[in-house]
Design a protein around this motif. Structure first.
Motif, mmCIF file in Angstrom:
data_model
loop_
_atom_site.group_PDB
_atom_site.id
_atom_site.type_symbol
_atom_site.label_atom_id
_atom_site.label_comp_id
_atom_site.label_asym_id
_atom_site.label_seq_id
_atom_site.Cartn_x
_atom_site.Cartn_y
_atom_site.Cartn_z
ATOM 1 N N VAL A 139 0.844 -1.204 0.000
ATOM 2 C CA VAL A 139 0.000 0.000 0.000
ATOM 3 C C VAL A 139 0.876 1.250 0.000
ATOM 4 N N ALA A 140 1.900 1.247 0.842
ATOM 5 C CA ALA A 140 2.779 2.416 0.957
ATOM 6 C C ALA A 140 3.568 2.656 -0.321
ATOM 7 N N ILE A 141 4.137 1.608 -0.906
ATOM 8 C CA ILE A 141 4.977 1.796 -2.091
ATOM 9 C C ILE A 141 4.127 2.118 -3.320
ATOM 10 N N ASP A 142 2.932 1.555 -3.415
ATOM 11 C CA ASP A 142 2.046 1.884 -4.538
ATOM 12 C C ASP A 142 1.605 3.346 -4.467
ATOM 13 N N ARG A 143 1.362 3.834 -3.260
ATOM 14 C CA ARG A 143 0.981 5.236 -3.100
ATOM 15 C C ARG A 143 2.133 6.154 -3.514
ATOM 16 N N PHE A 144 3.332 5.777 -3.138
ATOM 17 C CA PHE A 144 4.498 6.585 -3.516
ATOM 18 C C PHE A 144 4.651 6.624 -5.036
ATOM 19 N N ILE A 145 4.570 5.478 -5.693
ATOM 20 C CA ILE A 145 4.747 5.411 -7.143
ATOM 21 C C ILE A 145 3.670 6.217 -7.857
ATOM 22 N N LYS A 146 2.453 6.145 -7.358
ATOM 23 C CA LYS A 146 1.344 6.872 -7.985
ATOM 24 C C LYS A 146 1.503 8.386 -7.858
ATOM 25 N N LEU A 147 1.981 8.836 -6.709
ATOM 26 C CA LEU A 147 2.042 10.274 -6.439
ATOM 27 C C LEU A 147 3.349 10.928 -6.884
ATOM 28 N N HIS A 148 4.401 10.151 -7.084
ATOM 29 C CA HIS A 148 5.717 10.760 -7.311
ATOM 30 C C HIS A 148 6.425 10.158 -8.520
ATOM 31 N N TYR B 65 10.431 1.232 -7.543
ATOM 32 C CA TYR B 65 10.058 0.040 -8.312
ATOM 33 C C TYR B 65 10.879 -1.173 -7.867
ATOM 34 N N TYR B 66 12.141 -0.938 -7.569
ATOM 35 C CA TYR B 66 12.995 -2.031 -7.087
ATOM 36 C C TYR B 66 12.471 -2.566 -5.752
ATOM 37 N N LEU B 67 12.107 -1.657 -4.860
ATOM 38 C CA LEU B 67 11.579 -2.065 -3.565
ATOM 39 C C LEU B 67 10.261 -2.808 -3.730
ATOM 40 N N LYS B 68 9.417 -2.370 -4.652
ATOM 41 C CA LYS B 68 8.160 -3.086 -4.888
ATOM 42 C C LYS B 68 8.447 -4.501 -5.376
ATOM 43 N N PHE C 148 8.472 -9.716 -11.194
ATOM 44 C CA PHE C 148 9.171 -9.634 -12.482
ATOM 45 C C PHE C 148 8.847 -8.317 -13.185
ATOM 46 N N GLU C 149 7.586 -7.912 -13.180
ATOM 47 C CA GLU C 149 7.191 -6.670 -13.849
ATOM 48 C C GLU C 149 7.838 -5.455 -13.196
ATOM 49 N N SER C 150 7.947 -5.463 -11.872
ATOM 50 C CA SER C 150 8.591 -4.341 -11.179
ATOM 51 C C SER C 150 10.073 -4.271 -11.510
ATOM 52 N N PHE C 151 10.762 -5.407 -11.476
ATOM 53 C CA PHE C 151 12.183 -5.427 -11.815
ATOM 54 C C PHE C 151 12.397 -5.064 -13.287
ATOM 55 N N LYS C 152 11.476 -5.489 -14.127
ATOM 56 C CA LYS C 152 11.560 -5.163 -15.550
ATOM 57 C C LYS C 152 11.460 -3.654 -15.761
ATOM 58 N N THR C 153 10.611 -2.993 -14.991
ATOM 59 C CA THR C 153 10.482 -1.532 -15.082
ATOM 60 C C THR C 153 11.799 -0.860 -14.732
ATOM 61 N N LYS D 101 21.652 2.020 -10.227
ATOM 62 C CA LYS D 101 22.492 1.063 -9.506
ATOM 63 C C LYS D 101 21.710 -0.183 -9.105
ATOM 64 N N TYR D 102 20.375 -0.109 -9.224
ATOM 65 C CA TYR D 102 19.542 -1.258 -8.898
ATOM 66 C C TYR D 102 19.250 -2.124 -10.124
ATOM 67 N N ALA D 103 19.655 -1.677 -11.310
ATOM 68 C CA ALA D 103 19.360 -2.409 -12.538
ATOM 69 C C ALA D 103 20.065 -3.772 -12.605
ATOM 70 N N PRO D 104 21.355 -3.883 -12.284
ATOM 71 C CA PRO D 104 22.000 -5.209 -12.367
ATOM 72 C C PRO D 104 21.344 -6.257 -11.477
ATOM 73 N N ASP D 105 21.037 -5.877 -10.226
ATOM 74 C CA ASP D 105 20.403 -6.838 -9.331
ATOM 75 C C ASP D 105 18.999 -7.170 -9.802
ATOM 76 N N SER D 106 18.300 -6.170 -10.349
ATOM 77 C CA SER D 106 16.955 -6.415 -10.880
ATOM 78 C C SER D 106 17.015 -7.417 -12.029
ATOM 79 N N LEU D 107 18.030 -7.293 -12.875
ATOM 80 C CA LEU D 107 18.170 -8.216 -14.005
ATOM 81 C C LEU D 107 18.436 -9.636 -13.516
ATOM 82 N N ASP D 108 19.275 -9.767 -12.502
ATOM 83 C CA ASP D 108 19.547 -11.088 -11.936
ATOM 84 C C ASP D 108 18.289 -11.710 -11.348
#
Length: 304
Positions: free
Chosen positions: A128-137, A147-150, A182-187, A196-203
């Motif tokens: 709920v908290a992270i979705d609100r952040f993404i929507k508003l900011h 997105y990485y945290l989600k 997967f969709e969040s990491f893909k974003t 700096k979060y892209a390499p770990d997201s890809l893994d």
């Protein structure tokens, strides 16, 4: 049925009090003019007292944070975060964002609350908290981290002690959360390739794909072992089509070969066996029926 004794006594007390109250007021006719009976007034007064008592809280204690300033609340929440008290810091950051929605700490409070709830294993509140952040900011410089945290929140990699004891991995669990992660990491990878979060997201994306492929192979194996050879072949084909680079393709080709054989489709079985040998020349699975080694867990090493 007779009234309960306690209720009967209370009724008598209220009646006596109302009579005394009626006698003490000289201008009783003023109430009759207003259409208000003395008993009704007394009952309303008692109800008001009860409501006011209820507003004080069930434990009778006031929340000390209500009088804290914005900076004080942020400082205390940060201290709880640093101390590892994640449940408390999540609530503090939530209070901060609710009380000071336009303050300088509002954005950081939202994303910190999501992190704290995630670490406290309160996934629903974290989402709920992270979705609100993404929507508003959407213009925030920390949107890549959001997105990485989600992805981490929905990744759900904590199998618990029982999962570790039994050797369970994510492929044996509901794949819905894995697909959302997967969709969040893909974003992160597509929209923020320099993050700096892209390499770990890809893994993690790679691991999720392997995990989803493994889940479908488990289903195909289940069908094959119970003689549902057509269903086994269809599920094995799905793995080969959708996850062509996943380690689970080896077993999917094996199940497809054997399913065709059981269905009497000799030519298709032979063709699939040739594809198997071409892609896995060192595999002994066609002879043994077992994969030599299952892919490693992600927490041991990422699947490359």
């Amino acid at each position: 049925m007779p009234r309960l004794k306690s209720l009967s006594v209370m009724s008598d007390v209220i009646s006596d009090a109302s009579l005394r109250l009626a006698g003490s007021f000289a201008p009783q006719k003023h109430f009759s003019r207003l259409g208000i009976a003395p008993v009704a007034l007394l009952l309303a007064f008692i109800c008001t007292l009860l409501l006011l008592g209820g507003c004080a809280g069930s434990d009778g204690q006031k929340d000390d944070t209500d009088i804290w300033s914005e900076s004080k609340l942020y400082s205390e929440a940060t201290d709880k975060l640093n101390d590892g008290d994640f449940a408390k810091c999540g609530k503090y950051f939530d209070k901060l964002e609710a009380r000071f929605p336009f303050g300088p700490y509002s954005q950081q409070a939202q994303i910190n609350a999501a992190y704290c709830y995630w670490k406290a294993q309160e996934q629903a509140q974290a989402l709920v908290a992270i979705d609100r952040f993404i929507k508003l900011h959407q213009g925030s410089p920390t949107l890549d981290y959001a997105y990485y945290l989600k992805g981490l929140i929905t990744f759900n990699d904590d199998l618990g002690w029982l999962g570790n004891f039994t050797g369970q991995d994510l492929s044996e669990r509901d794949p819905k959360a894995a697909k959302e992660a997967f969709e969040s990491f893909k974003t992160v990878v597509e929209r923020f390739p320099d993050s700096k979060y892209a390499p770990d997201s890809l893994d993690r994306m790679r691991y999720i794909v392997n995990s989803l492929a493994e889940a479908d192979v488990i289903v195909a194996r289940f069908y094959y072992q119970r003689g549902a050879y057509l269903a086994a072949a269809n599920r094995a084909q799905l793995v080969i089509r959708d996850y062509d680079r996943a380690p689970a393709v080896e077993e999917a080709l094996y199940i497809l070969t054997k399913s065709y054989e059981k269905l009497g489709m000799t030519q298709l079985s032979n063709d699939t066996a040739r594809v198997f040998k071409l892609n896995f020349p060192d595999s002994q699975m066609l002879e043994t029926g077992q994969r030599a080694q299952k892919e490693r867990k992600w927490w041991q090493i990422w699947n490359k």
